[in-house]
Design an enzyme around this catalytic site. Structure first.
Site, PDB file in Angstrom:
ATOM      1  N   LYS A 285      45.086  45.863  43.285  1.00  0.00           N
ATOM      2  CA  LYS A 285      45.917  46.480  42.274  1.00  0.00           C
ATOM      3  C   LYS A 285      46.824  47.624  42.861  1.00  0.00           C
ATOM      4  O   LYS A 285      46.527  48.145  43.875  1.00  0.00           O
ATOM      5  CB  LYS A 285      44.871  47.326  41.461  1.00  0.00           C
ATOM      6  CG  LYS A 285      44.191  46.390  40.478  1.00  0.00           C
ATOM      7  CD  LYS A 285      43.182  47.324  39.427  1.00  0.00           C
ATOM      8  CE  LYS A 285      42.350  46.757  38.816  1.00  0.00           C
ATOM      9  NZ  LYS A 285      42.859  45.811  37.663  1.00  0.00           N
ATOM     10  N   ARG A 359      35.820  38.098  33.640  1.00  0.00           N
ATOM     11  CA  ARG A 359      35.389  36.836  33.000  1.00  0.00           C
ATOM     12  C   ARG A 359      34.471  35.997  33.995  1.00  0.00           C
ATOM     13  O   ARG A 359      33.567  35.284  33.307  1.00  0.00           O
ATOM     14  CB  ARG A 359      36.838  35.982  32.755  1.00  0.00           C
ATOM     15  CG  ARG A 359      37.709  35.373  33.747  1.00  0.00           C
ATOM     16  CD  ARG A 359      39.152  35.172  33.753  1.00  0.00           C
ATOM     17  NE  ARG A 359      39.701  36.452  33.302  1.00  0.00           N
ATOM     18  CZ  ARG A 359      41.087  36.532  32.983  1.00  0.00           C
ATOM     19  NH1 ARG A 359      41.605  35.476  32.703  1.00  0.00           N
ATOM     20  NH2 ARG A 359      41.715  37.451  32.644  1.00  0.00           N
TER      21      ARG A 359
END
Length: 512
Positions: A285, A359
Site C-alpha cells: 500500500k 477475502r
C-alpha cells in the site's frame, strides 16, 4: 506490553423524579423539541423553571436556539443558595429534533460529549421515549462518551461518571430495556477499543487471547488453531496471507448456546475478518493508506464483541463466531502475485493482488463453517473494499445477500440500531472478472470492486443463506459526529445484536 488503563462508560440509572429533584448532580439537562412554530421545552423544564426562578424560554431566545438534534444551550448556575440541590452548577437545554430514536441517540451523544469531566448528570430526555427511544438514547450516551488513549499521563478527558435518566419509573420493563441497551452499546465500545489497539501489541495471538478472555467471562466454548494446525487441516488462505509475518496466524472459534436451546434451535455463523495489520503484502500500500491498517481487524473485533454480548441480550439462536486472524506482512515468505492457494474446501485462488487478502482468510473460515458446522445462515463482516467507501461514503455500510428474507432482517435491524446498511447487487454478469486461467478464481477481479469481492466469497457458502457486510465505508469516522468518535466506529456490532436478539432472527430465511 499491555493496554494502559482505559476509561469506562458512564453508569446509567433510572429515577421517577424530575431532573431538578435528583440530589448530588452537578448538571441537569432537559430536552428541546424542534416544532414548526418554534422550539418547545420538553419534560422536566417546568420543574427547573420553578427551581431556578428563571424562564428558560428567555435562555432559548437569547441563544437563537432551534431544537435541532445535538444543539446544546448552556446556562450556568452561579447562585445555588436556596436550591434544593446545592451541587447544581450547569443547566443544559438539549435539542432532540422530533424525538425519534435516531434523534434521541444523537442527542444523547451530544449530551455525553458536553458533560465530559463532570461527575453526574440528571436528564429528562428519557421521558420522551418509548422502549426503542430509550435504547437509542442510552446507546448515544455511552458511545458519545467513548475515549481511547495510550498516554503515560492518562486520558485527556473522562466520561461523565453517572447519568440519571429522570422522570422514568424504575420497573422491570424499563430496567430490562436499559440493560439491553447497555449491553449493545458496550459491544460497540468493546469493538472500537479492539480496533484502536496498536499493531505492535495486537497480533493474531493477542486477538486469540482476547477471545479466550471473552469466552471465560461469557461462558462460551472456544477453540484456537495455531499455524501448524491450520497448515495440517488445509486452511491455505489464512496460512498464505499470514506466512510472511513474525506473528503467525490464528483461527478462533467461539460457540454460544441460548439457555433454552433445543436440538432444532437455529444456528447462525458469524465470520469476522481479522487482519491485525495490512501492509498490502508485496502489492504494498501507499504510506497514507497504511495509517489506519491496525483497524483492518474490525470485522473480527465486531464478531468478538457481539459474541460477548449475546447472553446479555438473550439471543434465542445458537451462534458460532469465527475469527480468521493474520498479519499481512512483507518478507521473504510473502505470498507472491501469481501464487495459487488452496482453501479449506479444496477450492483454489490465484493471488493476483496480495492486498486483496481479506477475502482469502474469510473464504477459509466460511468453507469450514459449511463443511463442519451445518449452519442455517452465515454472515460475514469485514473492512473489505475501498470501493464500498466510494459507493456509499462514510455513513452507510454496504451489504450483499443471497436470500431476500435474510437481507430484510439485517437491513431492518441496521436501521433500528442506527447503523444503516444498504443492500448491494450480486451481479452474475461480473463472474467472468474473477475467472482465472490456472485456478478456480482470481482473488482480485477489479471493478466494481465491492461486487467482485462479494462474488468471490459467494462460492464458499455452499448455497446457504448468506449476508456479507462490507464495512470499509463506515469502519472509520473522519470526525467526532453524533455517536461516532474520530477513528474506529465498531460499526456492525449494534446492527448484528439488534438482529440476533429478535424472537425469530431467521424468520422466513430459506433453510431455517
Amino acid at each position: 506490553m499491555g493496554l494502559p488503563t482505559q476509561v469506562s462508560p458512564p453508569q446509567i440509572a433510572l429515577s421517577d423524579v424530575a431532573p431538578s429533584s435528583v440530589l448530588g448532580v452537578d448538571v441537569v439537562a432537559v430536552p428541546v423539541l424542534a416544532d414548526p412554530g418554534g422550539p418547545t421545552l420538553g419534560p422536566g423544564a417546568a420543574e427547573l423553571v420553578t427551581e431556578l426562578g428563571e424562564d428558560l424560554f428567555d435562555v432559548l431566545e437569547a441563544a437563537s436556539a432551534t431544537g435541532q438534534v445535538g444543539e446544546v444551550v448552556e446556562r450556568a448556575v452561579l447562585d445555588t443558595a436556596g436550591l434544593s440541590n446545592p451541587d447544581l452548577r450547569l443547566v443544559l437545554l438539549v435539542g432532540v429534533g422530533g424525538g425519534t430514536p435516531d434523534d434521541l441517540r444523537r442527542a444523547g451523544a451530544a449530551l455525553a460529549r458536553r458533560t465530559r469531566d463532570h461527575q453526574s448528570v440528571a436528564t429528562s430526555l428519557g421521558a420522551l421515549c418509548d422502549d426503542a427511544g430509550l435504547r437509542a438514547l442510552v446507546e448515544g450516551l455511552v458511545l458519545g462518551s467513548f475515549e481511547f488513549h495510550w498516554r503515560s499521563e492518562g486520558p485527556r478527558r473522562q466520561p461523565v461518571t453517572r447519568v440519571v435518566l429522570a422522570g422514568l419509573v424504575d420497573d422491570d420493563t424499563r430496567t430490562g430495556v436499559l440493560a439491553r441497551a447497555m449491553a449493545v452499546a458496550g459491544a460497540s465500545w468493546h469493538a472500537r477499543t479492539l480496533a484502536l489497539v496498536p499493531s505492535n501489541v495486537k497480533n493474531p495471538q493477542w486477538l486469540a487471547e482476547q477471545a479466550a478472555d471473552v469466552a471465560k467471562r461469557a461462558r462460551l466454548d472456544i477453540r484456537v488453531w495455531d499455524e501448524h494446525q491450520l497448515a495440517e487441516e488445509g486452511f491455505g488462505g489464512i496460512i498464505g496471507v499470514g506466512q510472511a509475518s513474525a506473528s503467525p496466524p490464528r483461527l478462533v472459534r467461539l460457540d454460544y448456546r441460548p439457555r433454552k436451546a433445543r436440538k432444532k434451535t437455529p444456528h447462525v455463523v458469524l465470520v469476522g475478518k481479522g487482519i491485525t495489520f495490512d501492509t498490502g503484502g508485496l502489492s504494498i500500500k501507499p504510506r497514507d493508506n497504511m495509517m489506519t491498517m491496525k483497524r483492518d481487524m474490525t470485522g473480527a473485533g465486531v464478531v468478538l464483541a457481539v459474541m460477548a454480548a449475546l447472553a446479555d441480550v438473550d439471543c434465542p439462536v445458537r451462534v458460532t463466531g469465527l475469527l480468521p486472524c493474520a498479519e499481512n506482512a512483507v518478507g521473504s515468505r510473502s505470498t507472491r502475485p501469481g501464487d495459487v492457494l488452496r482453501h479449506y474446501s479444496g477450492r483454489t485462488s490465484e493471488v493476483t493482488n496480495t492486498d486483496a487478502e481479506g477475502r482469502l482468510v474469510l473464504a477459509d473460515a466460511m468453507a469450514y463453517a459449511v463443511a463442519e458446522l451445518e449452519p442455517d445462515a452465515i454472515v460475514d463482516i469485514a473492512t473489505l473494499t475501498g470501493a464500498m467507501k466510494i459507493a456509499l461514503g462514510q455513513r452507510t455500510g454496504g451489504f450483499f445477500a443471497n436470500d431476500d428474507a435474510l437481507a430484510t432482517l439485517v437491513r431492518t435491524a441496521s436501521l433500528s440500531a442506527g447503523e444503516p446498511l444498504w443492500r448491494m447487487p450480486l451481479v452474475p454478469d461480473y463472474e467472468e472478472r474473477i475467472a482465472s486461467k490456472v485456478a478456480d478464481a482470481d482473488n482480485a477481479g477489479g471493478a466494481p470492486g465491492a461486487i467482485t469481492a462479494a462474488l468471490f466469497l459467494q462460492h464458499f457458502v455452499g448455497g446457504l443463506p448468506w449476508a456479507h457486510l462490507d464495512i470499509a465505508s463506515v469502519g472509520d469516522s473522519p470526525t467526532d459526529e453524533f455517536e461516532y468518535s474520530k477513528g474506529a466506529t465498531g460499526f456492525g456490532a449494534r446492527a448484528l445484536l439488534h438482529w440476533l436478539e429478535l424472537r425469530e432472527p431467521l424468520a422466513g430465511v430459506s433453510s431455517a
